[in-house]
Design a protein around this motif. Structure first.
Motif, PDB file in Angstrom:
ATOM      1  N   ALA A  35      -8.768   4.395  23.450  1.00  0.00           N
ATOM      2  CA  ALA A  35      -7.761   3.416  23.031  1.00  0.00           C
ATOM      3  C   ALA A  35      -7.443   2.547  24.243  1.00  0.00           C
ATOM      4  CB  ALA A  35      -6.519   4.116  22.491  1.00  0.00           C
ATOM      5  N   SER A  36      -6.363   1.781  24.134  1.00  0.00           N
ATOM      6  CA  SER A  36      -5.974   0.913  25.248  1.00  0.00           C
ATOM      7  C   SER A  36      -5.396   1.749  26.384  1.00  0.00           C
ATOM      8  CB  SER A  36      -4.940  -0.106  24.784  1.00  0.00           C
ATOM      9  OG  SER A  36      -3.762   0.554  24.363  1.00  0.00           O
ATOM     10  N   LYS A  37      -5.192   1.106  27.516  1.00  0.00           N
ATOM     11  CA  LYS A  37      -4.685   1.795  28.703  1.00  0.00           C
ATOM     12  C   LYS A  37      -3.341   2.461  28.438  1.00  0.00           C
ATOM     13  CE  LYS A  37      -3.795   1.003  33.636  1.00  0.00           C
ATOM     14  NZ  LYS A  37      -3.836   0.002  34.743  1.00  0.00           N
ATOM     15  N   ARG A  38      -2.475   1.803  27.645  1.00  0.00           N
ATOM     16  CA  ARG A  38      -1.140   2.361  27.418  1.00  0.00           C
ATOM     17  C   ARG A  38      -1.171   3.634  26.575  1.00  0.00           C
ATOM     18  NH1 ARG A  38      -1.075  -2.085  23.914  1.00  0.00           N
ATOM     19  NH2 ARG A  38      -0.697  -1.545  21.726  1.00  0.00           N
ATOM     20  N   SER A  39      -2.250   3.849  25.825  1.00  0.00           N
ATOM     21  CA  SER A  39      -2.348   5.058  25.001  1.00  0.00           C
ATOM     22  C   SER A  39      -3.159   6.160  25.676  1.00  0.00           C
ATOM     23  CB  SER A  39      -2.989   4.729  23.645  1.00  0.00           C
ATOM     24  OG  SER A  39      -2.172   3.853  22.901  1.00  0.00           O
ATOM     25  N   LYS A  42      -2.766  10.355  25.776  1.00  0.00           N
ATOM     26  CA  LYS A  42      -2.105  10.905  24.600  1.00  0.00           C
ATOM     27  C   LYS A  42      -2.939  12.042  24.017  1.00  0.00           C
ATOM     28  CE  LYS A  42      -0.112   9.552  20.142  1.00  0.00           C
ATOM     29  NZ  LYS A  42       0.126   8.442  19.194  1.00  0.00           N
ATOM     30  N   LYS A  43      -2.284  13.098  23.579  1.00  0.00           N
ATOM     31  CA  LYS A  43      -2.945  14.249  22.984  1.00  0.00           C
ATOM     32  C   LYS A  43      -2.900  14.129  21.457  1.00  0.00           C
ATOM     33  CE  LYS A  43      -3.300  16.459  27.019  1.00  0.00           C
ATOM     34  NZ  LYS A  43      -4.579  16.805  27.661  1.00  0.00           N
ATOM     35  N   ILE A  44      -4.066  14.291  20.828  1.00  0.00           N
ATOM     36  CA  ILE A  44      -4.146  14.192  19.370  1.00  0.00           C
ATOM     37  C   ILE A  44      -4.786  15.463  18.828  1.00  0.00           C
ATOM     38  CG2 ILE A  44      -5.176  12.955  17.439  1.00  0.00           C
ATOM     39  CD1 ILE A  44      -4.954  10.410  18.986  1.00  0.00           C
ATOM     40  N   PRO A  45      -4.108  16.161  17.908  1.00  0.00           N
ATOM     41  CA  PRO A  45      -4.703  17.377  17.340  1.00  0.00           C
ATOM     42  C   PRO A  45      -5.891  17.039  16.450  1.00  0.00           C
ATOM     43  CG  PRO A  45      -2.615  16.857  16.252  1.00  0.00           C
ATOM     44  CD  PRO A  45      -2.745  15.902  17.391  1.00  0.00           C
ATOM     45  N   PHE A  46      -6.929  17.846  16.567  1.00  0.00           N
ATOM     46  CA  PHE A  46      -8.112  17.682  15.712  1.00  0.00           C
ATOM     47  C   PHE A  46      -8.679  19.068  15.445  1.00  0.00           C
ATOM     48  CE2 PHE A  46     -12.669  16.995  14.946  1.00  0.00           C
ATOM     49  CZ  PHE A  46     -12.610  16.046  13.930  1.00  0.00           C
ATOM     50  N   LYS A  47      -8.729  19.420  14.152  1.00  0.00           N
ATOM     51  CA  LYS A  47      -9.117  20.769  13.746  1.00  0.00           C
ATOM     52  C   LYS A  47      -8.238  21.784  14.461  1.00  0.00           C
ATOM     53  CE  LYS A  47     -13.720  19.468  12.224  1.00  0.00           C
ATOM     54  NZ  LYS A  47     -15.177  19.706  12.286  1.00  0.00           N
ATOM     55  N   ASP A  48      -8.812  22.703  15.225  1.00  0.00           N
ATOM     56  CA  ASP A  48      -7.991  23.736  15.861  1.00  0.00           C
ATOM     57  C   ASP A  48      -7.845  23.523  17.359  1.00  0.00           C
ATOM     58  OD1 ASP A  48     -10.605  24.193  16.451  1.00  0.00           O
ATOM     59  OD2 ASP A  48     -10.611  26.323  15.934  1.00  0.00           O
ATOM     60  N   TYR A  49      -7.995  22.253  17.807  1.00  0.00           N
ATOM     61  CA  TYR A  49      -7.823  21.963  19.228  1.00  0.00           C
ATOM     62  C   TYR A  49      -7.224  20.577  19.406  1.00  0.00           C
ATOM     63  CZ  TYR A  49     -12.412  19.819  18.337  1.00  0.00           C
ATOM     64  OH  TYR A  49     -13.444  19.094  17.813  1.00  0.00           O
ATOM     65  N   GLU A  50      -7.002  20.172  20.641  1.00  0.00           N
ATOM     66  CA  GLU A  50      -6.440  18.857  20.949  1.00  0.00           C
ATOM     67  C   GLU A  50      -7.471  18.004  21.675  1.00  0.00           C
ATOM     68  OE1 GLU A  50      -1.613  19.015  21.460  1.00  0.00           O
ATOM     69  OE2 GLU A  50      -2.855  19.332  23.228  1.00  0.00           O
ATOM     70  N   LEU A  51      -7.447  16.719  21.371  1.00  0.00           N
ATOM     71  CA  LEU A  51      -8.292  15.758  22.072  1.00  0.00           C
ATOM     72  C   LEU A  51      -7.400  14.832  22.888  1.00  0.00           C
ATOM     73  CD1 LEU A  51     -10.703  14.819  19.151  1.00  0.00           C
ATOM     74  CD2 LEU A  51     -11.240  16.280  21.103  1.00  0.00           C
ATOM     75  N   THR A  52      -7.852  14.487  24.085  1.00  0.00           N
ATOM     76  CA  THR A  52      -7.107  13.578  24.948  1.00  0.00           C
ATOM     77  C   THR A  52      -7.694  12.178  24.840  1.00  0.00           C
ATOM     78  OG1 THR A  52      -6.621  15.363  26.499  1.00  0.00           O
ATOM     79  CG2 THR A  52      -6.362  13.109  27.308  1.00  0.00           C
ATOM     80  N   VAL A  53      -6.841  11.217  24.529  1.00  0.00           N
ATOM     81  CA  VAL A  53      -7.289   9.832  24.394  1.00  0.00           C
ATOM     82  C   VAL A  53      -7.625   9.264  25.774  1.00  0.00           C
ATOM     83  CG1 VAL A  53      -6.638   7.502  23.647  1.00  0.00           C
ATOM     84  CG2 VAL A  53      -5.886   9.501  22.331  1.00  0.00           C
ATOM     85  N   ARG A  54      -8.778   8.615  25.867  1.00  0.00           N
ATOM     86  CA  ARG A  54      -9.206   7.991  27.115  1.00  0.00           C
ATOM     87  C   ARG A  54      -9.092   6.475  27.015  1.00  0.00           C
ATOM     88  NH1 ARG A  54     -15.158  10.217  27.845  1.00  0.00           N
ATOM     89  NH2 ARG A  54     -15.146   8.470  29.331  1.00  0.00           N
ATOM     90  N   GLU A  55      -8.957   5.824  28.148  1.00  0.00           N
ATOM     91  CA  GLU A  55      -8.949   4.363  28.179  1.00  0.00           C
ATOM     92  C   GLU A  55     -10.370   3.849  27.984  1.00  0.00           C
ATOM     93  OE1 GLU A  55      -7.972   0.595  31.168  1.00  0.00           O
ATOM     94  OE2 GLU A  55      -7.598   2.666  31.843  1.00  0.00           O
ATOM     95  N   LEU A  56     -10.517   2.848  27.123  1.00  0.00           N
ATOM     96  CA  LEU A  56     -11.824   2.242  26.906  1.00  0.00           C
ATOM     97  C   LEU A  56     -12.202   1.363  28.090  1.00  0.00           C
ATOM     98  CD1 LEU A  56     -14.247   1.660  25.055  1.00  0.00           C
ATOM     99  CD2 LEU A  56     -12.916  -0.217  24.060  1.00  0.00           C
ATOM    100  N   THR A  57     -13.349   1.654  28.697  1.00  0.00           N
ATOM    101  CA  THR A  57     -13.861   0.878  29.825  1.00  0.00           C
ATOM    102  C   THR A  57     -15.352   0.640  29.625  1.00  0.00           C
ATOM    103  OG1 THR A  57     -14.434   2.857  31.105  1.00  0.00           O
ATOM    104  CG2 THR A  57     -12.192   1.955  31.398  1.00  0.00           C
ATOM    105  N   GLU A  58     -15.909  -0.258  30.397  1.00  0.00           N
ATOM    106  CA  GLU A  58     -17.349  -0.501  30.305  1.00  0.00           C
ATOM    107  C   GLU A  58     -18.153   0.733  30.707  1.00  0.00           C
ATOM    108  OE1 GLU A  58     -18.685  -4.016  32.209  1.00  0.00           O
ATOM    109  OE2 GLU A  58     -17.423  -5.356  31.010  1.00  0.00           O
ATOM    110  N   ALA A  59     -17.605   1.541  31.623  1.00  0.00           N
ATOM    111  CA  ALA A  59     -18.302   2.765  32.020  1.00  0.00           C
ATOM    112  C   ALA A  59     -18.507   3.695  30.830  1.00  0.00           C
ATOM    113  CB  ALA A  59     -17.516   3.474  33.119  1.00  0.00           C
ATOM    114  N   ALA A  60     -17.542   3.701  29.892  1.00  0.00           N
ATOM    115  CA  ALA A  60     -17.647   4.575  28.725  1.00  0.00           C
ATOM    116  C   ALA A  60     -18.837   4.202  27.845  1.00  0.00           C
ATOM    117  CB  ALA A  60     -16.356   4.508  27.910  1.00  0.00           C
ATOM    118  N   THR A  61     -19.199   2.926  27.837  1.00  0.00           N
ATOM    119  CA  THR A  61     -20.306   2.483  26.986  1.00  0.00           C
ATOM    120  C   THR A  61     -21.650   3.010  27.473  1.00  0.00           C
ATOM    121  OG1 THR A  61     -20.730   0.420  28.210  1.00  0.00           O
ATOM    122  CG2 THR A  61     -19.026   0.357  26.512  1.00  0.00           C
ATOM    123  N   LYS A  62     -21.706   3.511  28.679  1.00  0.00           N
ATOM    124  CA  LYS A  62     -22.954   4.040  29.228  1.00  0.00           C
ATOM    125  C   LYS A  62     -23.135   5.524  28.925  1.00  0.00           C
ATOM    126  CE  LYS A  62     -23.313   0.642  32.985  1.00  0.00           C
ATOM    127  NZ  LYS A  62     -22.307  -0.273  32.424  1.00  0.00           N
TER     128      LYS A  62
END
Length: 328
Positions: A35-39, A42-62
């Motif tokens: 998501a954006s830098k401000r988000s 953030k921790k989001i529950p998914f199934k039986d665990y939590e996922l941490t939201v990362r900032e979208l960057t060009e490095a992520a596209t690689k």
């Protein structure tokens, strides 16, 4: 092993995509949220665990993603989708950025299939999706020669901001998103006005209908209206056929079709309403009757949850369509 990224994971559509990936049991091995830098963080529950939201960057596209579900707006998609594509990912985009690009597939799984000439797939406009699904059934049965739309679109089509404006109006507060109050009112325009008097939303429906149905010369017109309903869009479709079916025959073609529910019994006041569609996967059609002013022409009323089939569900169905193709 299938690695999937969701871009815009904290938005209204993105968060719904996460719910669907969980409840529909889509077979993926790793899920990463952006998501954006401000988000970020953030921790989001998914199934039986939590996922941490990362900032979208060009490095992520690689990173080695197989599929990317993009719900972060047109400008973000125009910048990042080709970068993900270059690294081998298939991008399923919910914005309007790629829909009318002739190289890009515009897909509703019940209607057409991606060619993947490019690894970016566009999700159509929410109102277009709930229109072309029943129109494809009618096209195959009777042929189409003309379509006229009038839409009654809920505030959730504007995301969280639209819902907040409706809530603000109920409290007697001024709107922050719309130019006028939406509570106890209707706004006869969605998106910006064009020089020809149509709005961008209306132009999207016209162009996308022709592209998805592969009928580039089909006469299509539209009027798009925002109404004070929280969830689900309604569309009045006036459709002219090549053939001359009866009302009974038109109703019959919708029975037992995937993703479509027929609700049409005027004697018992049974017809589709937004309250019926909210939270449901199916597009509901009804109020089918002959237009006595034009030959071979019928009225068809369609309602659908615009965040589900109109956006998140359609994207997840595209993903599932591609995953099933992989296993053949």
């Amino acid at each position: 092993m299938t690695k999937v990224a969701v871009i815009g994971a904290t938005g209204l559509v993105g968060s719904t995509i996460l719910q669907l990936l969980e409840t529909k049991n889509i077979e993926i091995s790793e899920l990463v949220l952006f998501a954006s830098k401000r988000s970020a963080g953030k921790k989001i529950p998914f199934k039986d665990y939590e996922l941490t939201v990362r900032e979208l960057t060009e490095a992520a596209t690689k990173e080695p993603f197989d599929y990317v579900l993009m719900s972060a707006g047109g400008q973000t998609s125009l910048h990042y989708s080709p970068l993900f594509e270059e690294n081998g990912a298939v991008v399923i985009d919910n914005s309007s950025a790629w829909r009318m690009n002739p190289e890009i597939d515009l897909i509703v799984p019940e209607v057409n299939h991606p060619s993947l000439d490019r690894k970016i797939i566009a999700n159509p406009n929410c109102s277009t999706i709930q229109s072309v699904s029943p129109l494809k059934i009618l096209q195959d049965a009777f042929g189409l020669t003309r379509v006229a739309y009038t839409t009654y679109q809920s505030v959730s089509g504007s995301g969280w901001a639209g819902i907040e404006d409706l809530n603000r109006g109920e409290r007697g507060e001024d709107p922050l998103n719309y130019p006028y109050p939406i509570y106890d009112n209707v706004l006869p325009h969605i998106d910006d006005f064009l020089e020809n008097g149509y709005t961008k939303e209306e132009e999207k429906m016209i162009d996308e209908t022709r592209k998805i149905l592969d009928l580039p010369e089909l006469p299509v017109t539209a009027t798009c209206v925002r109404v004070p309903v929280k969830s689900s869009h309604s569309i009045a479709m006036n459709v002219t056929f090549e053939e001359s079916p009866t009302v009974k025959e038109v109703k019959q073609v919708f029975r037992n079709k995937p993703g479509i529910t027929l609700k049409d019994d005027p004697d018992h006041l049974e017809y589709p309403m937004p309250i019926d569609a909210a939270g449901k996967d199916d597009i509901i059609v009804g109020r089918i009757r002959k237009d006595n002013s034009l030959e071979n022409t019928f009225h068809v009323w369609s309602v659908s949850d615009n965040i589900l089939k109109g956006a998140a569900l359609n994207a997840v169905q595209i993903l599932n369509q591609l995953l099933k193709e992989e296993t053949k």
